[in-house]
Write an enzyme that holds these catalytic residues in place. Structure first.
Site, short mmCIF file in Angstrom:
data_model
loop_
_atom_site.label_atom_id
_atom_site.label_comp_id
_atom_site.label_asym_id
_atom_site.label_seq_id
_atom_site.Cartn_x
_atom_site.Cartn_y
_atom_site.Cartn_z
N ASP A 235 0.99 -1.14 -0.04
CA ASP A 235 -0.05 -0.06 0.00
C ASP A 235 0.79 1.38 0.02
O ASP A 235 1.87 1.45 0.74
CB ASP A 235 -1.02 -0.03 1.12
CG ASP A 235 -1.87 -1.32 1.36
OD1 ASP A 235 -1.35 -2.33 1.03
OD2 ASP A 235 -3.03 -1.20 1.73
N HIS A 237 -1.14 4.60 -0.61
CA HIS A 237 -2.20 5.20 0.20
C HIS A 237 -1.99 7.00 -0.06
O HIS A 237 -1.92 7.45 1.08
CB HIS A 237 -2.41 4.90 1.51
CG HIS A 237 -3.30 3.84 1.64
ND1 HIS A 237 -4.63 3.96 1.32
CD2 HIS A 237 -3.24 2.66 2.27
CE1 HIS A 237 -5.28 2.63 1.72
NE2 HIS A 237 -4.33 1.83 2.04
N ASP A 264 -3.97 -0.44 -3.33
CA ASP A 264 -4.36 0.57 -2.48
C ASP A 264 -3.34 1.83 -2.87
O ASP A 264 -2.40 2.11 -1.83
CB ASP A 264 -4.24 0.14 -0.99
CG ASP A 264 -5.53 -0.42 -0.44
OD1 ASP A 264 -6.36 -0.53 -1.49
OD2 ASP A 264 -5.70 -0.65 0.66
N ASP A 267 -6.23 7.29 -1.54
CA ASP A 267 -7.13 7.26 -0.36
C ASP A 267 -6.17 7.46 0.80
O ASP A 267 -5.06 7.15 0.98
CB ASP A 267 -7.99 6.29 -0.19
CG ASP A 267 -9.14 6.15 -0.91
OD1 ASP A 267 -9.44 7.39 -1.29
OD2 ASP A 267 -9.90 5.31 -1.06
N ARG A 268 -6.68 8.12 1.61
CA ARG A 268 -6.00 8.54 3.07
C ARG A 268 -4.94 9.42 3.18
O ARG A 268 -5.17 10.86 3.47
CB ARG A 268 -5.51 7.13 3.75
CG ARG A 268 -6.41 6.31 4.45
CD ARG A 268 -7.01 6.49 5.64
NE ARG A 268 -7.41 5.46 6.35
CZ ARG A 268 -8.29 5.60 7.69
NH1 ARG A 268 -8.00 6.76 8.17
NH2 ARG A 268 -8.52 4.46 8.28
N ASN A 296 -8.39 -2.83 -2.51
CA ASN A 296 -10.00 -2.62 -2.12
C ASN A 296 -10.26 -1.22 -2.06
O ASN A 296 -10.98 -0.83 -2.30
CB ASN A 296 -10.25 -3.24 -0.69
CG ASN A 296 -9.33 -2.59 0.46
OD1 ASN A 296 -8.11 -2.56 0.47
ND2 ASN A 296 -10.08 -2.21 1.58
N HIS A 297 -9.30 -0.17 -2.03
CA HIS A 297 -9.49 1.25 -2.13
C HIS A 297 -9.46 1.71 -3.47
O HIS A 297 -9.59 2.77 -3.58
CB HIS A 297 -8.20 1.92 -1.33
CG HIS A 297 -8.67 2.03 0.11
ND1 HIS A 297 -9.34 2.97 0.61
CD2 HIS A 297 -8.35 1.25 1.20
CE1 HIS A 297 -9.35 3.05 1.98
NE2 HIS A 297 -8.82 1.85 2.34
N HIS A 345 -3.47 -8.13 -3.49
CA HIS A 345 -3.77 -7.22 -2.32
C HIS A 345 -4.28 -7.95 -1.24
O HIS A 345 -3.72 -7.56 -0.21
CB HIS A 345 -4.75 -5.95 -2.81
CG HIS A 345 -4.88 -4.95 -1.79
ND1 HIS A 345 -3.87 -3.94 -1.38
CD2 HIS A 345 -5.85 -4.67 -0.65
CE1 HIS A 345 -4.32 -3.27 -0.30
NE2 HIS A 345 -5.18 -3.65 -0.12
N ARG A 393 -13.63 -7.34 8.67
CA ARG A 393 -13.68 -5.76 7.86
C ARG A 393 -15.05 -6.00 7.36
O ARG A 393 -15.49 -4.81 6.96
CB ARG A 393 -12.50 -6.15 6.63
CG ARG A 393 -11.21 -5.90 7.26
CD ARG A 393 -10.13 -6.25 5.76
NE ARG A 393 -8.89 -6.24 6.24
CZ ARG A 393 -8.13 -5.25 6.26
NH1 ARG A 393 -8.48 -4.02 6.15
NH2 ARG A 393 -6.99 -5.41 6.58
N HIS A 420 -2.57 -4.97 2.41
CA HIS A 420 -3.90 -4.77 3.00
C HIS A 420 -3.86 -4.35 4.32
O HIS A 420 -4.78 -3.83 4.95
CB HIS A 420 -4.66 -5.67 2.74
CG HIS A 420 -6.14 -5.70 2.85
ND1 HIS A 420 -6.70 -4.56 2.61
CD2 HIS A 420 -6.96 -6.69 3.21
CE1 HIS A 420 -8.01 -4.85 2.47
NE2 HIS A 420 -8.25 -6.07 3.24
#
Length: 492
Positions: A235, A237, A264, A267-268, A296-297, A345, A393, A420
């Protein structure tokens, strides 16, 4: 329970009344939550619940801690329990709505916002959240109503990059032909100087990447020659400055320095735009030596929650955020290196007998489903216990070492590399070395304090992988989640 939480709980052993002891432990949990130490806070809230299971606030507090950890399934369960104990506990409705939003269950979220409105008819924030959620539900219903499987129109098909002018004052890198290494170096410097790529060039990159990915299978085979280094990253992010530091530590991507980024990307972090264009640029420059797996993001619901949609709207426009959704739908889901290392992921699914050929043929051009192999590849996590468990989750599964062994043997694989999950050193070894977690966003969200890491292998030395950890580097004073929607404010 960890040693740390055990030591904290022991401090209150002298309190004979379990209800009073639970209250003290809850107060300690609140302190750790405030300090953003969510794992420890969750353990302490759990200890308080074990002593006094009738306090709705304990479940409510654990629910928001689980939300911060993106454990949406656990957050839902806690919010449900809190509401069962106190049907007028407004914060629990907010938290249940947030979890449902993250899982793409917008109608359920809308019901909770409606409940909040009834409890607090004069609450402006509750009214705003209800209206925004209602718009999403109506938009989805409208899109379904006009959708035609036999004549599906894609927004990306309407994009004509050359219709957008480049400002005469623009002095950055220009993309008037094919992407070059010089362009990529200039683009990185341009982004580091906090400057924006013109929308004409941004759309050119998105369109080129879309046209490349749409012709690929859901599973990509990668061949790494003997002696050649290959790098696997987890990730990112939106932590652009840490991404560039990773390249400084390990070398820029090239034909002789290939990379796989394991989902990923966005995001964030609030530099997700810069991150995704840097990664797409290298993919276009080195299509056979630079690889990207969907995480997943890379999905509509999480992009709305965790800032990517808002960032794209702020730096470009709403239409581009929708085009990115279509691009993300085309990303491959899994890569296999030298027929021996499976990279995805998340991980495995409840279908224990799934084959690589079935994964190759997966229908992926959609938002992540609630179950099945695609959901597992994006959402699942390993566990220490044998067997399969329900995921905390709220999507995917948790799978044990016996499931890993069976899958690897059936598909003639050595091990799995997945991402992840944040890890203190940036990585973790699971299932006797048959699964590795790799996470490449150090000091995640400017608060976790973890290291990032990346994996190096060579074509003739696949196991054990060489893992390098690294620290975070400074970035401009823009906080994580700067562009996150107010609809998903977990502190409400």
């Amino acid at each position: 329970m960890t040693v740390a939480s055990g030591n904290i709980i022991e401090k209150f052993d002298s309190i004979d009344n379990p209800i009073e002891r639970a209250a003290k432990i809850k107060d300690e949990a609140n302190k750790y939550f405030k300090d953003e130490k969510y794992d420890l806070a969750i353990e302490l809230y759990t200890a308080a619940i074990d002593l006094d299971s009738l306090q709705p606030t304990y479940y409510g507090n654990r629910s928001i801690a689980n939300l911060r950890k993106e454990l949406f399934g656990s957050a839902l369960q806690d919010a449900n329990e809190a509401i069962k104990l106190d049907p007028a506990y407004v914060k629990a409705y907010f938290r249940r709505a947030s979890a449902n939003m993250a899982l793409g269950k917008y109608r359920l979220a809308l019901k909770d916002y409606e409940s909040v409105k009834k409890f607090r008819p004069n609450d402006a924030d509750a009214q705003k959240k209800f209206e925004e959620c209602s718009k999403i539900v109506k938009r989805i219903a409208f899109e379904k109503a006009i959708a035609c499987d036999f004549d599906e129109k894609k927004l990306i098909d309407s994009i004509k990059p050359d219709e957008f002018a480049v400002e005469t004052s623009y002095d950055g890198p220009r993309l008037d032909g094919e992407i070059s290494l010089e362009f990529m170096k200039d683009l990185i410097a341009h982004f580091k100087a906090e400057k924006k790529l013109p929308i004409r060039y941004a759309y050119k990159m998105i369109l080129a990447a879309y046209n490349f990915f749409k012709d690929q299978d859901s599973l990509i085979h990668i061949t790494v020659p003997d002696k050649q280094k290959f790098t696997i990253c987890g990730d990112i992010h939106g932590q652009f400055y840490d991404l560039i530091n990773l390249f400084e530590l390990n070398g820029l991507p090239s034909e002789s320095n290939p990379y796989l980024f394991n989902g990923d990307f966005v995001d964030r972090g609030s530099f997700s735009v810069e991150t995704i264009f840097t990664l797409l640029g290298f993919k276009l420059l080195y299509p056979k030596n630079f690889f990207m797996s969907r995480g997943n993001h890379e999905s509509d619901s999480l992009n709305k929650m965790y800032g990517f949609e808002g960032e794209v709207k702020a730096k470009y426009n709403a239409k581009m955020s929708e085009v990115f959704t279509e691009l993300f739908n085309q990303l491959p889901l899994v890569h296999v290196i030298n027929k021996k290392i499976l990279c995805c992921h998340g991980g495995l699914s409840a279908d224990e007998n799934v084959t690589l050929e079935q994964l190759r043929k997966l229908h992926r051009t959609r938002q992540p489903p609630e179950d099945g192999p695609m959901c597992g590849l994006l959402w699942s996590d390993p566990q220490d216990e044998n067997g399969i468990s329900v995921s905390k989750r709220g999507a995917g599964i948790q799978w044990g070492p016996d499931i890993t062994k069976k899958f690897l043997e059936a598909n003639d694989l050595l091990y799995i590399v997945r991402s992840h999950e944040v890890k203190p050193e940036g990585y973790e070894r699971h299932h006797d070395g048959q699964v590795y977690t790799i996470f490449s966003a150090p000091n995640y969200c400017d608060q976790i304090g973890n290291k990032g890491a990346f994996i190096n292998i060579t074509g003739d030395n696949l196991y054990p992988p060489k893992i390098t950890s690294f620290e975070a580097v400074p970035h401009p004073r823009i906080r994580p989640m700067q562009y996150g929607s107010s609809l998903f404010n977990f502190l409400s």
